[in-house]
Every structure is written in structure tokens, then in C-alpha cells.
Scaffold this active site. Structure first.
Site, mmCIF file in Angstrom:
data_model
loop_
_atom_site.group_PDB
_atom_site.id
_atom_site.type_symbol
_atom_site.label_atom_id
_atom_site.label_comp_id
_atom_site.label_asym_id
_atom_site.label_seq_id
_atom_site.Cartn_x
_atom_site.Cartn_y
_atom_site.Cartn_z
ATOM 1 C CB THR A 37 -25.889 14.077 26.847
ATOM 2 O OG1 THR A 37 -24.551 14.321 27.290
ATOM 3 C CG2 THR A 37 -26.778 15.155 27.442
ATOM 4 C CB ILE A 38 -22.922 10.482 30.109
ATOM 5 C CG1 ILE A 38 -21.733 11.051 29.329
ATOM 6 C CG2 ILE A 38 -23.354 9.129 29.574
ATOM 7 C CD1 ILE A 38 -20.419 10.297 29.569
ATOM 8 C CG ASP A 39 -21.454 15.298 28.482
ATOM 9 O OD1 ASP A 39 -20.713 14.410 28.954
ATOM 10 O OD2 ASP A 39 -21.433 15.635 27.288
ATOM 11 N NE ARG A 61 1.651 3.214 44.370
ATOM 12 C CZ ARG A 61 1.805 2.352 43.368
ATOM 13 N NH1 ARG A 61 0.792 2.086 42.549
ATOM 14 N NH2 ARG A 61 2.953 1.758 43.176
ATOM 15 N N GLY A 109 -16.030 10.959 48.241
ATOM 16 C CA GLY A 109 -15.168 11.690 49.184
ATOM 17 C C GLY A 109 -13.810 12.068 48.620
HETATM 18 O O1 F6P Z 1 -21.083 14.100 25.174
HETATM 19 C C1 F6P Z 1 -20.720 12.846 25.698
HETATM 20 C C2 F6P Z 1 -19.214 12.690 25.666
HETATM 21 O O2 F6P Z 1 -18.896 11.404 26.161
HETATM 22 C C3 F6P Z 1 -18.433 13.770 26.447
HETATM 23 O O3 F6P Z 1 -18.453 13.549 27.833
HETATM 24 C C4 F6P Z 1 -17.074 13.638 25.812
HETATM 25 O O4 F6P Z 1 -16.387 14.873 25.880
HETATM 26 C C5 F6P Z 1 -17.403 13.320 24.369
HETATM 27 O O5 F6P Z 1 -18.727 12.796 24.348
HETATM 28 C C6 F6P Z 1 -16.451 12.330 23.753
HETATM 29 O O6 F6P Z 1 -16.787 12.215 22.423
HETATM 30 P P1 F6P Z 1 -16.169 11.094 21.459
HETATM 31 O O7 F6P Z 1 -16.851 9.796 21.806
HETATM 32 O O8 F6P Z 1 -16.512 11.584 20.108
HETATM 33 O O9 F6P Z 1 -14.720 11.033 21.762
#
Ligand code: F6P
Ligand code: ADP
Length: 323
Positions: free
Chosen positions: A126-128, A163, A186
Site C-alpha cells: 500500500t502507498i499509505d 504565490r 521544505g
Molecule cells: O489505500 C491507498 C489509497 O490510494 C489511499 O491513499 C486513498 O485514500 C484510497 O486508496 C483511494 O481509494 P480509491 O482508489 O478507491 O479512490
């Protein structure tokens, strides 16, 4: 010794999942175990969409983004009768063990299948970066690099025009992509679910930076913590005087060629998972902790608390805004 292993990807896809699938296939073959791919996660399990994997397939997918065997979300999998169908399918193919590549939701399914007689091992994909007890998940590094490239690009144009920009970053409740991305670029203001600033606090901080005549300001915010980031940008503009634009990075963060580090992690996770399954171990997930590959009990992982990064936020906020 087991004779057949299945592999599936479940939940949101992540760059590097293919490298993990590839390693599961190649490690199985090298140990004399037949590998099977299950298409579209738990959905393919109950619909009996399963096929024997080849070395050719494994070598072709290793560097590709996404997941070549498809992923899906199947809420019905929480129902025991639906899971019984999955067990029947696996038994009809004589698949004795399963590698599940996904996040914590997918692990809950894997834990339940293990209790129903099929040893499962979870690989954090998972990227999270929200799997407690693994320092990193597959996909996080690639997504982080995408976030950093995007913020650098936004910084160029914000600086040219004097901006402020609000950048919304994914993470599904975990602030790591935002914190690490903001650290690497940063960003002057950082806000995540774990360390949230109110909209008024953000506007106030940006107006202090405006008084210092900063040429550009970037506000990095985690997804789903403000109702509308464009509304937040307006509020900042009204208070600070900076012309302010909001960018939602969105699904660009989930795709793309996996980084070397994600592939390295994924391949070692895949090898480690097959080795544990072939020893008869199930109900665990693979992780990396303090530079060591580890197999931890799924249940205790699901119940552990995330690391407290309060001090990390405090210091990065201090040096990035440096009032
Ligand atoms: O769990 C990976 C993720 O990309 C989260 O970062 C994000 O909240 C969710 O999945 C988005 O899910 P979907 O692709 O169903 O909109
Ligand atoms: P992730 O694995 O990325 O956290 P989800 O939370 O969407 O993604 O979970 C993926 C899938 O795992 C779900 O669609 C469902 O099929 C299965 N799953 C999630 N929670 C459970 C549960 N409590 N019991 C059984 N299966 C579950």
C-alpha cells in the site's frame, strides 16, 4: 512440504506489487512448489478465476507499476459463507497456502482464511505506509517520489509568481506520505490527521510568512481532513494576500514504475513469505523492522498502535517555517 501456493493482490494497488508477485512465483518454482495466480483479489477466489503461473509471466512483470493480476475490494468477504466459497475453490485446485498482498483490510480476510484451514501470509502492499510494525510498505517509496516531484514542480511555478499553494496528498488516515513529502521539499506548513492544524491556524501561519516576504509558500495537507481544499486556499488568500491555488495530487500517486527500493523490498518480502509458508507457518504478515525482515502475528499487528511521530512533526515544522 506443500505442493501448491496461491498469490493474490487486494485493496488499493501499489507500485511494487508486481515485483512481489514475481518473487512469490519464482521462489515457489525454485523450491519445487507450483505457484497459482488468483485474479482480482478475493473476488477471483470466489469466482474461481485461478491459473498456474509461469516463469515467463514472473519475469515480464517485475518492473511494471500497478498489479498485473488485478485487485478488487469485496466487502462481502466479511461474510463467513462467502469465505467458505473461497475455501472450496482453493481446495478444488489443491492450493494449500496463500500469499495476500495488500493492506490491513486484506490481512483481516487472510487471518480469517487461516482460521478456516488455509495458511495465509500477508505482504504489506500500500502507498499509505499504514501497516503498524513494518517500517515501510511496498509502494510508499515510489508514491513518495511522485509526491516530491510534484511539489518541486508546483514550487517552481509558485516561486515564479510569488504565490502560495495547497497540495493535498493521499494516505487514507496515515500522514506519512504528507510528512515525508513535506520534509523532502521544505513545505512551510504541514497538516495531517495525526497532527492537524485548523484552517484558521494555517491561514495565520501563511500570513506570518507573507509578512516575512517569502517568495512562495507550500501548504502540504493530508487527504480528507478538510472539506474542500479549494475553499481552504481561498481562506489563505483572503488572510495572507498571496494568490493561492490548490492541487489535489490524486491517483497519479498510486501509479508509475516502482522505485528500486520498492522492488527490493517487494522481492525480499515475496521470498520470505514463500519460505515461511513452506515451513508450515501461516497467520502472519511480513514486514521490515530495523532493517530486518520479520514475520509477525496478524492479530497483534492489527491491534498495535502506530508510532508517535509528534517530535518529528515538531522539528520539521520549526525548520521549514523558521519564523
Ligand atoms: O489505500 C491507498 C489509497 O490510494 C489511499 O491513499 C486513498 O485514500 C484510497 O486508496 C483511494 O481509494 P480509491 O482508489 O478507491 O479512490
Ligand atoms: P486494504 O487491504 O488496502 O486495507 P480494504 O480495507 O479495502 O483494503 O480491504 C480489502 C479487502 O479485504 C476488502 O474489500 C475485503 O474483501 C477484505 N476485508 C477487509 N476487511 C475484512 C474483514 N474484516 N474480514 C474479511 N475480509 C475483509
Amino acid at each position: 512440504m506443500i505442493k501448491k501456493i496461491g498469490v493474490l493482490t487486494s485493496g488499493g494497488d501499489a507500485p511494487g506489487m508486481n515485483a512481489a508477485i514475481s518473487a512469490v512465483i519464482r521462489r515457489s518454482i525454485s523450491k519445487g512448489i507450483k505457484p497459482y495466480i488468483i485474479f482480482d483479489g478475493y473476488k477471483g477466489l470466489i469466482e474461481n478465476r485461478i491459473e498456474e503461473a509461469t516463469l515467463d509471466f514472473a519475469s515480464k512483470i517485475i518492473g511494471h507499476g500497478g498489479t498485473a493480476i488485478g485487485s478488487a475490494r469485496l466487502p462481502e468477504f466479511k461474510d463467513e459463507n462467502v469465505r467458505k466459497k473461497a475455501i472450496t475453490t482453493l481446495k478444488s485446485h489443491e492450493i494449500e497456502a496463500l500469499v495476500v498482498i495488500g493492506g490491513d483490510g486484506s490481512y483481516q480476510g487472510a487471518e480469517k482464511l487461516t482460521q478456516m484451514g488455509i495458511n495465509c501470509i500477508g505482504i504489506p502492499g500500500t502507498i499509505d505506509n499504514d501497516i503498524v510494525s513494518s517500517d515501510y510498505t511496498i509502494g510508499f517509496d515510489t508514491a513518495l517520489n511522485t509526491v516530491v516531484r510534484s511539489i518541486d514542480a508546483i514550487r517552481d511555478t509558485m516561486t515564479s509568481h510569488n504565490r502560495c499553494a495547497v497540495v493535498e496528498i493521499m494516505g487514507n488516515g496515515c500522514g506519512d506520505l504528507t510528512l515525508y513529502g513535506a520534509t523532502a521539499t521544505g513545505c512551510e506548513v504541514i497538516s495531517t490527521r495525526e497532527n492537524k492544524l485548523t484552517e484558521d491556524e494555517i491561514a495565520e501561519q501563511v500570513s506570518l510568512l507573507a509578512k516575512q516576504k517569502r517568495r512562495s509558500v507550500i501548504v502540504a495537507v493530508a487527504e480528507n481532513i478538510y472539506n474542500d481544499v479549494h475553499g481552504l486556499a481561498k481562506k489563505i488568500e483572503n488572510k495572507s494576500g498571496y494568490v493561492t491555488r490548490a492541487t489535489v495530487l490524486g491517483h497519479v500517486q498510486r501509479g508509475g514504475t516502482p522505485s528500486a527500493m520498492d522492488r527490493y523490498l517487494a522481492i525480499n518480502f515475496g521470498i520470505f513469505a514463500v519460505d515461511r509458508l513452506s515451513e508450515g507457518i501461516g497467520g502472519v504478515y511480513i514486514g521490515i523492522c530495523d532493517n530486518k525482515f520479520v514475520a509477525k502475528d496478524i492479530e497483534s499487528t492489527l491491534n498495535s498502535k502506530p508510532k508517535d511521530k509528534y517530535n518529528e512533526y515538531k522539528i520539521i515544522r520549526e525548520i521549514n517555517k523558521a519564523f
